[in-house]
Design an enzyme around this catalytic site. Structure first.
Site, PDB file in Angstrom:
ATOM      1  N   TYR A   2     -30.191  28.436  71.511  1.00  0.00           N
ATOM      2  CA  TYR A   2     -30.179  27.717  70.237  1.00  0.00           C
ATOM      3  C   TYR A   2     -29.518  26.341  70.390  1.00  0.00           C
ATOM      4  O   TYR A   2     -28.857  25.870  69.478  1.00  0.00           O
ATOM      5  CB  TYR A   2     -29.387  28.487  69.184  1.00  0.00           C
ATOM      6  N   LYS A  52     -29.605  38.481  81.097  1.00  0.00           N
ATOM      7  CA  LYS A  52     -30.910  38.647  81.756  1.00  0.00           C
ATOM      8  C   LYS A  52     -30.881  37.898  83.087  1.00  0.00           C
ATOM      9  O   LYS A  52     -31.608  36.918  83.293  1.00  0.00           O
ATOM     10  CB  LYS A  52     -32.004  38.115  80.812  1.00  0.00           C
ATOM     11  N   ASP A  97     -33.096  44.157  78.282  1.00  0.00           N
ATOM     12  CA  ASP A  97     -34.172  45.106  77.957  1.00  0.00           C
ATOM     13  C   ASP A  97     -33.638  46.550  77.931  1.00  0.00           C
ATOM     14  O   ASP A  97     -33.839  47.285  76.964  1.00  0.00           O
ATOM     15  CB  ASP A  97     -35.384  44.947  78.904  1.00  0.00           C
ATOM     16  N   ASP A 121     -28.956  37.603  68.316  1.00  0.00           N
ATOM     17  CA  ASP A 121     -29.746  37.584  67.077  1.00  0.00           C
ATOM     18  C   ASP A 121     -30.622  38.831  67.010  1.00  0.00           C
ATOM     19  O   ASP A 121     -30.630  39.563  66.013  1.00  0.00           O
ATOM     20  CB  ASP A 121     -30.608  36.316  67.045  1.00  0.00           C
ATOM     21  N   ASP A 137     -30.204  42.618  64.612  1.00  0.00           N
ATOM     22  CA  ASP A 137     -31.169  43.191  63.663  1.00  0.00           C
ATOM     23  C   ASP A 137     -31.519  44.622  64.099  1.00  0.00           C
ATOM     24  O   ASP A 137     -31.680  45.512  63.260  1.00  0.00           O
ATOM     25  CB  ASP A 137     -32.447  42.340  63.558  1.00  0.00           C
TER      26      ASP A 137
HETATM   27  C1  IPM Z   1     -29.341  35.004  61.780  1.00  0.00           C
HETATM   28  C2  IPM Z   1     -30.626  34.274  61.487  1.00  0.00           C
HETATM   29  C3  IPM Z   1     -30.577  32.857  62.064  1.00  0.00           C
HETATM   30  C4  IPM Z   1     -30.338  32.965  63.550  1.00  0.00           C
HETATM   31  C5  IPM Z   1     -31.850  32.027  61.811  1.00  0.00           C
HETATM   32  C6  IPM Z   1     -32.179  32.002  60.356  1.00  0.00           C
HETATM   33  C7  IPM Z   1     -31.773  30.658  62.388  1.00  0.00           C
HETATM   34  O1  IPM Z   1     -31.724  34.969  61.968  1.00  0.00           O
HETATM   35  O2  IPM Z   1     -28.279  34.537  61.352  1.00  0.00           O
HETATM   36  O3  IPM Z   1     -29.402  36.057  62.409  1.00  0.00           O
HETATM   37  O4  IPM Z   1     -31.260  33.239  64.315  1.00  0.00           O
HETATM   38  O5  IPM Z   1     -29.203  32.773  63.959  1.00  0.00           O
HETATM   39 MN    MN Z   2     -31.248  36.908  62.744  1.00  0.00          MN
END
Ligand code: IPM
Ligand code: MN
Ligand code: NAD
Length: 356
Positions: free
Chosen positions: A136, A187, A220, A244, A248
């Site tokens: 990023y 990785k 992975d 990130d 999730d």
């Molecule tokens: C998060 C979000 C952000 C990220 C996006 C919206 C840029 O997905 O905070 O997890 O990837 O950091």
């Molecule tokens: Mn995210």
């Protein structure tokens, strides 16, 4: 007096942030030694559509004066996501050197994981995501635009010694303080520069903490173990993009995005830290008062912890668990309560868990 900047943002951001602020106000009501002052900043996609920018030029200068920032979400189908995110959230993370993105992946009492038979003692980790560089960096280019035969996109990944070392060191300090193991996720096979470098820095720092158990996984396999054997993780440290994605996935095993909280920390406290749910603006359910506000409220608890109010942070978590046990659940959890009702239910239960 603690001054909190509130950037509610887009989509469900305002709905869930209202509940986080409600809970913080209630803490202030119950504790005579604590006072909060909130300033709402009308930044986000509406601001962009009206003024051509997600936030004013002087935004960081203004935000700097606060003790902490509470953020809802950013993103709106009317404007490309790279424009909105690089116009608001990502410049704050980078500009304020919030290099630790702390994301608890923890199954709360009474919440069912989609992983059969797994309980709260097996899903309880702290994921630390590098938050200012890596994949990023925001650097790159489009080459030969408009020339279909030659056009290309460059996205530069930057791993600096300082950037990797400081987040890894934070992980080991945390592991030492909590008596927990530290797992690095990277990785280093395919990423023959950045991955190799990350692994080398991790090993060097690990050598300084012989009392902390450490391990290193390829991303992975690491993802597979999140599902198959989450109990092996305690403190996890990883790069920006891997963090990130893994968080999730972590939200998925801990009951959903409605439970995923995060703290974007500047550990040196030169700049304010930012607290936000992991989820996005959820345009598919925005404006209906059905979003789960727990991730936002939990983020406010992380803020309390950062501000030195550890006991109150624990109280907020207890109030959340009690409210859930009492059936105060939004539709994503199979319940029929509104966002507002769940926020009120948590705030209402706080008094029962007042510290001391
Ligand atoms: C998060 C979000 C952000 C990220 C996006 C919206 C840029 O997905 O905070 O997890 O990837 O950091
Ligand atoms: Mn995210
Ligand atoms: P999302 O997290 O907004 O939503 C994914 C799914 O989870 C949707 O079905 C949504 O309804 C559901 N969901 C999310 N939060 C929920 C909650 N609190 N309660 C109940 N259900 C919830 O991710 P997306 O759909 O990929 O992205 C939507 C927008 O948000 C995009 O513009 C994206 O760029 C942005 N985004 C912003 C952030 C942020 O501001 N930190 C994070 C992720 C995505």
């Amino acid at each position: 007096m603690l001054r909190i900047a509130v950037i509610a943002g887009d989509g469900i951001g305002p709905e869930v942030t209202t509940q986080a602020v409600r809970v913080l106000r209630q803490v202030g009501e119950l504790d005579p030694a604590l006072a909060f002052e909130f300033e709402e900043l009308p930044w986000g996609t509406e601001h962009y559509l009206a003024h051509g920018a997600m936030m004013p030029k002087s935004a960081l200068e203004h935000l700097r004066t606060f003790d902490a920032i509470e953020l809802g979400a950013v993103g709106d189908p009317r404007v490309p996501d790279d424009v909105t995110l690089w116009g608001l959230l990502l410049p704050i993370r980078q500009g304020f050197e919030q290099y630790v993105n702390l994301r608890p992946v923890r199954l709360l009492q009474g919440v069912e994981s989609p992983l059969r038979g797994r309980g709260p003692d097996e899903i309880d980790m702290l994921v630390l995501r590098e938050n200012t560089e890596g994949e990023y960096s925001g650097k790159g280019d489009f080459l030969f635009p408009g020339d279909a035969a030659r056009e290309m996109a460059l996205q530069t990944t930057i791993f600096s010694r300082r950037g990797v070392e400081r987040v890894v060191r934070y992980a080991f300090e945390l592991g030492r303080r909590l008596g927990k193991s530290v797992t690095s996720v990277s990785k280093g096979n395919a990423m023959n520069f950045s991955g190799v470098f990350w692994d080398r820095v991790f090993q060097e720092v690990a050598a300084e903490y012989p009392d902390v158990a450490s391990r290193s996984y390829l991303v992975d396999a690491a993802a597979m173990f999140f599902v198959q054997d989450p109990g092996r993780y305690q403190v996890v440290v990883t790069s920006n993009l891997f963090g990130d994605i893994l968080t999730d996935l972590g939200a998925g095993i801990a009951g959903g995005l409605g439970f995923a909280a995060s703290a974007n920390l500047n550990p040196e406290r030169r700049f304010p830290s930012l607290f936000e749910p992991v989820h996005g603006s959820a345009p598919d359910i925005a404006g209906r008062n059905i979003a789960n506000p727990i991730a936002a409220i939990w983020s406010a608890a992380l803020m309390l912890e950062h501000l030195g109010q550890t006991a109150w942070a624990a109280s907020v978590l207890q109030a959340i668990e009690r409210a859930l046990a009492d059936g105060e659940r939004t539709p994503d959890l199979g319940g029929n309560r509104t966002t507002d009702e769940v926020g009120r239910a948590v705030a209402h239960r706080l008094a029962a868990f007042r510290p001391g």
